[in-house]
Design a protein around this motif. Sequence first.
Motif, PDB file in Angstrom:
ATOM      1  N   SER A  93       0.807  -1.224   0.000  1.00 52.94           N
ATOM      2  CA  SER A  93       0.000   0.000   0.000  1.00 52.94           C
ATOM      3  C   SER A  93       0.838   1.270   0.000  1.00 52.94           C
ATOM      4  CB  SER A  93      -0.938   0.022   1.206  1.00 52.94           C
ATOM      5  OG  SER A  93      -0.196   0.051   2.414  1.00 52.94           O
ATOM      6  N   SER A  94       2.030   1.227   0.603  1.00 53.29           N
ATOM      7  CA  SER A  94       2.818   2.449   0.727  1.00 53.29           C
ATOM      8  C   SER A  94       4.279   2.147   0.982  1.00 53.29           C
ATOM      9  CB  SER A  94       2.278   3.321   1.867  1.00 53.29           C
ATOM     10  OG  SER A  94       2.465   2.666   3.114  1.00 53.29           O
ATOM     11  N   LYS A 140       7.132   3.840   3.439  1.00 54.35           N
ATOM     12  CA  LYS A 140       7.252   4.764   4.569  1.00 54.35           C
ATOM     13  C   LYS A 140       8.720   4.839   4.970  1.00 54.35           C
ATOM     14  CE  LYS A 140       4.204   2.232   6.771  1.00 54.35           C
ATOM     15  NZ  LYS A 140       3.490   1.502   5.714  1.00 54.35           N
ATOM     16  N   GLU A 165       4.533   7.516   0.939  1.00 57.39           N
ATOM     17  CA  GLU A 165       4.060   7.655  -0.431  1.00 57.39           C
ATOM     18  C   GLU A 165       3.301   6.399  -0.810  1.00 57.39           C
ATOM     19  OE1 GLU A 165       3.791  10.051  -3.884  1.00 57.39           O
ATOM     20  OE2 GLU A 165       4.856  10.522  -2.022  1.00 57.39           O
ATOM     21  N   ALA A 166       2.171   6.556  -1.482  1.00 58.37           N
ATOM     22  CA  ALA A 166       1.388   5.397  -1.911  1.00 58.37           C
ATOM     23  C   ALA A 166       2.175   4.564  -2.908  1.00 58.37           C
ATOM     24  CB  ALA A 166       0.074   5.855  -2.523  1.00 58.37           C
ATOM     25  N   THR A 167       2.093   3.257  -2.758  1.00 57.03           N
ATOM     26  CA  THR A 167       2.714   2.345  -3.720  1.00 57.03           C
ATOM     27  C   THR A 167       1.832   2.275  -4.963  1.00 57.03           C
ATOM     28  OG1 THR A 167       3.578   1.033  -1.887  1.00 57.03           O
ATOM     29  CG2 THR A 167       3.598   0.018  -4.063  1.00 57.03           C
TER      30      THR A 167
END
Length: 356
Positions: free
Chosen positions: A23-24, A26, A45-47
């Motif tokens: 999902s992200s 970090k 940041e969003a994946t």
Amino acid sequence: MTRIGVFLSGRKRSLIGLDITASSVKLIELSASGGSYRVEAFSAEATPPNAINDTTIVDADAVGEAIRRAVKRSGSKTREVAIAVSGDAAISKVIEVPKHLSGADLEDQVELDADRHIPFSMEEVSFDFEVVGRSGRDPDMQDVLLVAARTETVEQRQVAVEAAGLVPRVVDVETFAVENACRMLAHQMPAAGSGKVVAIVDFGASTTTFSVLHDLKVIYMRDLAFGGHQLTEEIVRTYGLSFEEAGRAKTEGGLPGDYRVEVLESFMDDMSQQVSRSLQIFRSARTVQPDQILICGGCANIPGVSGVIGSRVGIATDIANPLGQMRLSPRAEAQGVQEAATALLTACGLALRRFC
């Protein structure tokens, strides 16, 4: 069989803890002074969709671009990072070797013994090891913790990090990173965790990790196929939004007034059931009841969820905050690190590798 930096020792001048999930991504960078830590930089940041399938990186360039954006937003000038492979992707085993061995002789012996403990071809494996101490069974032997993962799994993450222009200095295992970070939760535990059994439940996007600590050491861990994506999917079904729209509405607001009753309460029940089942499995193996549950991950920010879980399982439940006793740089505070704190356990554990 390749050596990887799972247990690299010695202080690093600077090191980013980088947690890469479906999902992200970090990242967090810490400094230390006077026995306390300070968050110097943070970003998330969003994946990109479909770039990671479960824990497998299928588009390293897309993930690398997300990492690059996260580093730029964080303002960090550090280029060396610590990353982790999932606990399911790694094998850890304590083996015994003669205590007089050291250096290259020790490495040769560990590699020789590894063949008996790793169910893969040695040509496909990356490994590392650390001497734990004297063997409790034989005074002429020493215990060594062996950790191994498929080289392909390790290289997927290394390639994504390098695509972002960074250097993967440490490759850890999420299990060890979480254990490393849990000392940052001692301020929330009874007796600072001394002599206590505490369950840590990390609700991720697609996987939830249930860990149990005794004296701040992990004694049990299992991964569950459950996470925040299931809530997003239910929002999609209920309100006819796209997955991306549902994800934004879930975190930023804007859902209809019946959202809590129609969707959220049912999801919190599901969270409680996952914790309850995991506790039952743990107790059947260890016959001990945790003194406390700490929940973390993005889902831990759902208002009232700790109270719901605590009342269902009958154990005091709180929201974990690994940054609770850390100072924050103005830059990290401006990026919203405190709001994201409960989802930063793995990233913090990785960033702490700078100091151990």
